[in-house]
Design a protein around this motif. Sequence first.
Motif, PDB file in Angstrom:
ATOM      1  N   THR A 292       0.859  -1.186   0.000  1.00 17.37           N
ATOM      2  CA  THR A 292       0.000   0.000   0.000  1.00 17.37           C
ATOM      3  C   THR A 292       0.893   1.234   0.000  1.00 17.37           C
ATOM      4  OG1 THR A 292      -1.750  -1.116   1.233  1.00 17.37           O
ATOM      5  CG2 THR A 292      -1.763   1.298   1.248  1.00 17.37           C
ATOM      6  N   ALA A 293       0.669   2.111  -0.967  1.00 19.03           N
ATOM      7  CA  ALA A 293       1.411   3.369  -1.003  1.00 19.03           C
ATOM      8  C   ALA A 293       0.519   4.488  -0.491  1.00 19.03           C
ATOM      9  CB  ALA A 293       1.869   3.673  -2.425  1.00 19.03           C
ATOM     10  N   VAL A 294       1.001   5.213   0.495  1.00 18.37           N
ATOM     11  CA  VAL A 294       0.309   6.404   1.004  1.00 18.37           C
ATOM     12  C   VAL A 294       1.023   7.604   0.404  1.00 18.37           C
ATOM     13  CG1 VAL A 294      -0.351   7.708   3.049  1.00 18.37           C
ATOM     14  CG2 VAL A 294      -0.349   5.189   3.105  1.00 18.37           C
ATOM     15  N   VAL A 295       0.303   8.308  -0.481  1.00 15.99           N
ATOM     16  CA  VAL A 295       0.962   9.271  -1.368  1.00 15.99           C
ATOM     17  C   VAL A 295       0.638  10.711  -0.966  1.00 15.99           C
ATOM     18  CG1 VAL A 295       1.244   9.974  -3.784  1.00 15.99           C
ATOM     19  CG2 VAL A 295       0.878   7.556  -3.225  1.00 15.99           C
ATOM     20  N   ASN A 296       1.631  11.542  -1.076  1.00 10.59           N
ATOM     21  CA  ASN A 296       1.522  12.978  -0.802  1.00 10.59           C
ATOM     22  C   ASN A 296       0.500  13.667  -1.707  1.00 10.59           C
ATOM     23  OD1 ASN A 296       2.208  15.692  -0.060  1.00 10.59           O
ATOM     24  ND2 ASN A 296       3.584  15.788  -1.827  1.00 10.59           N
ATOM     25  N   VAL A 297      -0.304  14.528  -1.114  1.00 12.12           N
ATOM     26  CA  VAL A 297      -1.233  15.339  -1.911  1.00 12.12           C
ATOM     27  C   VAL A 297      -0.937  16.831  -1.791  1.00 12.12           C
ATOM     28  CG1 VAL A 297      -3.107  13.642  -1.716  1.00 12.12           C
ATOM     29  CG2 VAL A 297      -2.962  15.517  -0.041  1.00 12.12           C
ATOM     30  N   GLY A 298       0.140  17.177  -1.075  1.00 11.53           N
ATOM     31  CA  GLY A 298       0.441  18.591  -0.840  1.00 11.53           C
ATOM     32  C   GLY A 298       0.758  19.363  -2.113  1.00 11.53           C
ATOM     33  N   ASP A 299       1.176  18.641  -3.160  1.00  9.72           N
ATOM     34  CA  ASP A 299       1.490  19.299  -4.436  1.00  9.72           C
ATOM     35  C   ASP A 299       0.256  19.532  -5.283  1.00  9.72           C
ATOM     36  OD1 ASP A 299       3.897  18.459  -3.410  1.00  9.72           O
ATOM     37  OD2 ASP A 299       4.667  17.673  -5.292  1.00  9.72           O
ATOM     38  N   ASP A 300      -0.872  18.962  -4.861  1.00 11.01           N
ATOM     39  CA  ASP A 300      -2.081  19.033  -5.697  1.00 11.01           C
ATOM     40  C   ASP A 300      -2.553  20.470  -5.865  1.00 11.01           C
ATOM     41  OD1 ASP A 300      -1.749  16.368  -5.365  1.00 11.01           O
ATOM     42  OD2 ASP A 300      -3.755  15.961  -4.584  1.00 11.01           O
ATOM     43  N   LEU A 301      -3.145  20.723  -7.015  1.00 14.33           N
ATOM     44  CA  LEU A 301      -3.651  22.072  -7.271  1.00 14.33           C
ATOM     45  C   LEU A 301      -4.707  22.040  -8.353  1.00 14.33           C
ATOM     46  CD1 LEU A 301      -1.020  24.147  -9.324  1.00 14.33           C
ATOM     47  CD2 LEU A 301      -1.075  21.656  -9.219  1.00 14.33           C
ATOM     48  N   TYR A 302      -5.466  23.102  -8.410  1.00 13.06           N
ATOM     49  CA  TYR A 302      -6.413  23.306  -9.514  1.00 13.06           C
ATOM     50  C   TYR A 302      -5.777  24.235 -10.533  1.00 13.06           C
ATOM     51  CZ  TYR A 302     -10.506  21.004  -7.476  1.00 13.06           C
ATOM     52  OH  TYR A 302     -11.391  20.070  -7.002  1.00 13.06           O
ATOM     53  N   LEU A 303      -5.786  23.801 -11.785  1.00  6.24           N
ATOM     54  CA  LEU A 303      -5.304  24.631 -12.890  1.00  6.24           C
ATOM     55  C   LEU A 303      -6.305  24.526 -14.022  1.00  6.24           C
ATOM     56  CD1 LEU A 303      -1.498  23.809 -13.236  1.00  6.24           C
ATOM     57  CD2 LEU A 303      -2.500  25.954 -12.453  1.00  6.24           C
ATOM     58  N   HIS A 304      -6.732  25.658 -14.549  1.00  7.78           N
ATOM     59  CA  HIS A 304      -7.708  25.661 -15.646  1.00  7.78           C
ATOM     60  C   HIS A 304      -8.937  24.838 -15.264  1.00  7.78           C
ATOM     61  CE1 HIS A 304      -4.586  27.594 -17.934  1.00  7.78           C
ATOM     62  NE2 HIS A 304      -3.779  26.593 -17.675  1.00  7.78           N
ATOM     63  N   GLY A 305      -9.287  24.901 -13.984  1.00  5.10           N
ATOM     64  CA  GLY A 305     -10.473  24.193 -13.514  1.00  5.10           C
ATOM     65  C   GLY A 305     -10.263  22.707 -13.300  1.00  5.10           C
ATOM     66  N   LEU A 306      -9.047  22.232 -13.512  1.00  7.33           N
ATOM     67  CA  LEU A 306      -8.769  20.797 -13.396  1.00  7.33           C
ATOM     68  C   LEU A 306      -8.009  20.495 -12.120  1.00  7.33           C
ATOM     69  CD1 LEU A 306      -7.525  20.244 -17.059  1.00  7.33           C
ATOM     70  CD2 LEU A 306      -9.772  19.647 -16.118  1.00  7.33           C
ATOM     71  N   LYS A 307      -8.403  19.412 -11.464  1.00  6.54           N
ATOM     72  CA  LYS A 307      -7.695  18.980 -10.268  1.00  6.54           C
ATOM     73  C   LYS A 307      -6.483  18.145 -10.683  1.00  6.54           C
ATOM     74  CE  LYS A 307      -7.369  17.760  -5.773  1.00  6.54           C
ATOM     75  NZ  LYS A 307      -7.247  18.710  -4.656  1.00  6.54           N
ATOM     76  N   ILE A 308      -5.313  18.672 -10.374  1.00  7.20           N
ATOM     77  CA  ILE A 308      -4.065  18.004 -10.734  1.00  7.20           C
ATOM     78  C   ILE A 308      -3.472  17.387  -9.477  1.00  7.20           C
ATOM     79  CG2 ILE A 308      -1.926  18.319 -12.044  1.00  7.20           C
ATOM     80  CD1 ILE A 308      -4.162  19.711 -13.460  1.00  7.20           C
ATOM     81  N   CYS A 309      -3.090  16.122  -9.535  1.00  6.92           N
ATOM     82  CA  CYS A 309      -2.444  15.434  -8.413  1.00  6.92           C
ATOM     83  C   CYS A 309      -1.094  14.902  -8.897  1.00  6.92           C
ATOM     84  CB  CYS A 309      -3.322  14.296  -7.903  1.00  6.92           C
ATOM     85  SG  CYS A 309      -4.942  14.827  -7.304  1.00  6.92           S
ATOM     86  N   PRO A 310      -0.086  15.749  -8.915  1.00  2.00           N
ATOM     87  CA  PRO A 310       1.182  15.359  -9.552  1.00  2.00           C
ATOM     88  C   PRO A 310       1.799  14.095  -8.956  1.00  2.00           C
ATOM     89  CG  PRO A 310       1.114  17.723  -9.166  1.00  2.00           C
ATOM     90  CD  PRO A 310      -0.054  17.148  -8.439  1.00  2.00           C
ATOM     91  N   ASP A 311       1.770  13.954  -7.634  1.00  2.00           N
ATOM     92  CA  ASP A 311       2.442  12.802  -7.039  1.00  2.00           C
ATOM     93  C   ASP A 311       1.661  11.511  -7.289  1.00  2.00           C
ATOM     94  OD1 ASP A 311       4.391  14.506  -6.285  1.00  2.00           O
ATOM     95  OD2 ASP A 311       4.177  14.239  -4.125  1.00  2.00           O
ATOM     96  N   LEU A 312       0.358  11.552  -7.068  1.00  2.00           N
ATOM     97  CA  LEU A 312      -0.449  10.366  -7.354  1.00  2.00           C
ATOM     98  C   LEU A 312      -0.299   9.953  -8.822  1.00  2.00           C
ATOM     99  CD1 LEU A 312      -3.703  11.162  -5.354  1.00  2.00           C
ATOM    100  CD2 LEU A 312      -2.323   9.087  -5.080  1.00  2.00           C
ATOM    101  N   ASP A 313      -0.265  10.939  -9.712  1.00  2.34           N
ATOM    102  CA  ASP A 313      -0.157  10.615 -11.135  1.00  2.34           C
ATOM    103  C   ASP A 313       1.219  10.071 -11.485  1.00  2.34           C
ATOM    104  OD1 ASP A 313      -2.760  11.246 -11.566  1.00  2.34           O
ATOM    105  OD2 ASP A 313      -2.385  13.210 -12.453  1.00  2.34           O
TER     106      ASP A 313
END
Lengths: 315, 315
Positions: B31-52
């Motif tokens: 099980t990987a517990v992944v950081n979401v602190g980098d997540d942001l909304y850009l152009h109305g889109l939810k971006i999750c760089p670390d999860l992705d």
Amino acid sequence: MRIVVLAGGIGGARFLVGVREYARQVGAEVTAVVNVGDDLYLHGLKICPDLDSVMYTLGGGADPERGWGRVGESWTIKSELAAYGAEPTWFGLGDKDIATHLVRTTMLGGGYPLSAVTEALATRWQPGVRLLPATDDRLETHAVVDLDGAQRAIHFQEWWVRHRAEVPTHRFVFVGAESAKPAPGVLDAIGSADIVLVAPSNPVVSIAPIIAVPGLREAVSDGPAPVVGVSPIIGGAPVRGMADRCLAVLGVECSAAGVGGLYGSRTAGGLLDGWLVAEEDEGTLVPEVTVRAVPLRMTDEAATAAMVRAAVELR
Amino acid sequence: MRIVVLAGGIGGARFLVGVREYARQVGAEVTAVVNVGDDLYLHGLKICPDLDSVMYTLGGGADPERGWGRVGESWTIKSELAAYGAEPTWFGLGDKDIATHLVRTTMLGGGYPLSAVTEALATRWQPGVRLLPATDDRLETHAVVDLDGAQRAIHFQEWWVRHRAEVPTHRFVFVGAESAKPAPGVLDAIGSADIVLVAPSNPVVSIAPIIAVPGLREAVSDGPAPVVGVSPIIGGAPVRGMADRCLAVLGVECSAAGVGGLYGSRTAGGLLDGWLVAEEDEGTLVPEVTVRAVPLRMTDEAATAAMVRAAVELR
């Protein structure tokens, strides 16, 4: 001279190219009041097919072959969405097109009304025509159909694109129309127009949702400007699209006379003073409406501008 | 055997490839517990760089050259957004990547929590590892900086991508952390783990935002499983990324010992039982933590799996 055009998508867009050219010749200003009944949210994006068809076409960015969407389009996102199994799959959004929807959706989410968003998008496309949505409010054309053994209302796009209009259809409803208000500028434009033109768009699902906005129909029918419509039906068939199927739902004959009669004469509470039909439909009669027959194929800008000139001179 | 990994983006993703390979060898669940602190909304889109990054890397869809985003990516929408003058322009979203964000944003808008969305996206990518966001709640890493003559807090991505970490920086804050809850499954996974591994991710902006979620740090530090960290610093420099700049903000030495000391010993209320460092850092001492030096370059899957084996055996 001020010209207002009530317009739907592709047919409206091509007509507006001619209106713009005519306006250049005579030094007129053009305002297009565009149908929003086809608008929908897909994958979280606000799509405005008619506004975009008009904007892309006038801005030189439309695909002339396909008739909708952007020229040089790519489809990466469409196939990615399919790989995720994301529904719906029956409406294809091109990559370039999606950028427009992202900007629009972001601005709407930030509180800007659709009319302001449309103006902002148009700063890129420079359509040479003022583009106004009929309303900033949500107004959606739905088709009441028999589907999977039940009567249900589906969004116009689902009816048109997914089912190709091939389901038993009882009627169309304009959801939200009762509480919709004309977008800022629409009533002023109509009220100060020297002529209002009804583009050769689908009368049932392009023009009807525009005049379904309370106050908008009255502004046209009771306004100071003469109103001239251009028939979307030539020789008993729509030039393109599925106006024949839409007219059948209303029980209206698919002919220049049928659509002219559907719009009706301004003197009898309808829309029209004049009705421009194709040479093939010479002899068409619409009670209390001046009818004229001219070449009506929008083959190029000059031919379309000549049509517009004939329409303006019909007032 | 059950393995839990606390992980950030690229470094975490590459480490997880080795964890997955090791788990295959020994028949373990990950099980990987992944950081979401980098997540942001850009152009109305939810971006999750670390999860992705983790999902794409484990799913075989990541770009190995660039280190982030999708392989075979195209950039149509990016240039279209620029043509509209849409801000911000400093964060480039690829077309393929945008499809992921569209699916995610639509599901979030429909009421699904991020953990459920992540699970749904993973049905396509089959990462072979259970992916959990640290929290379903909004928790954003911001940097408090001097910019344009004032002290202000900017989103981590703006600090990192736009300013390349080259602005005077006072500290990092995890906005929303106080009221964030661990995502469903996180505490159970940690509580039933046989070992918790801390990936060689950025300790300041990848691992710290994970354990900033109330209850999550305690679950690790007070839990039954031994905790072994892997140093992201080799020979006094980060393997990749800007951990050195982040550590400098905290006044922590950029070394295996510095980061080990920052995490601290579980016996003293810290995180670690064991600390795996690179051969180059042989002799590193962290009070009350078992330190071992091994080859620590994640050059390929086998080398990374060997690192993981060494980490597990350190418990």
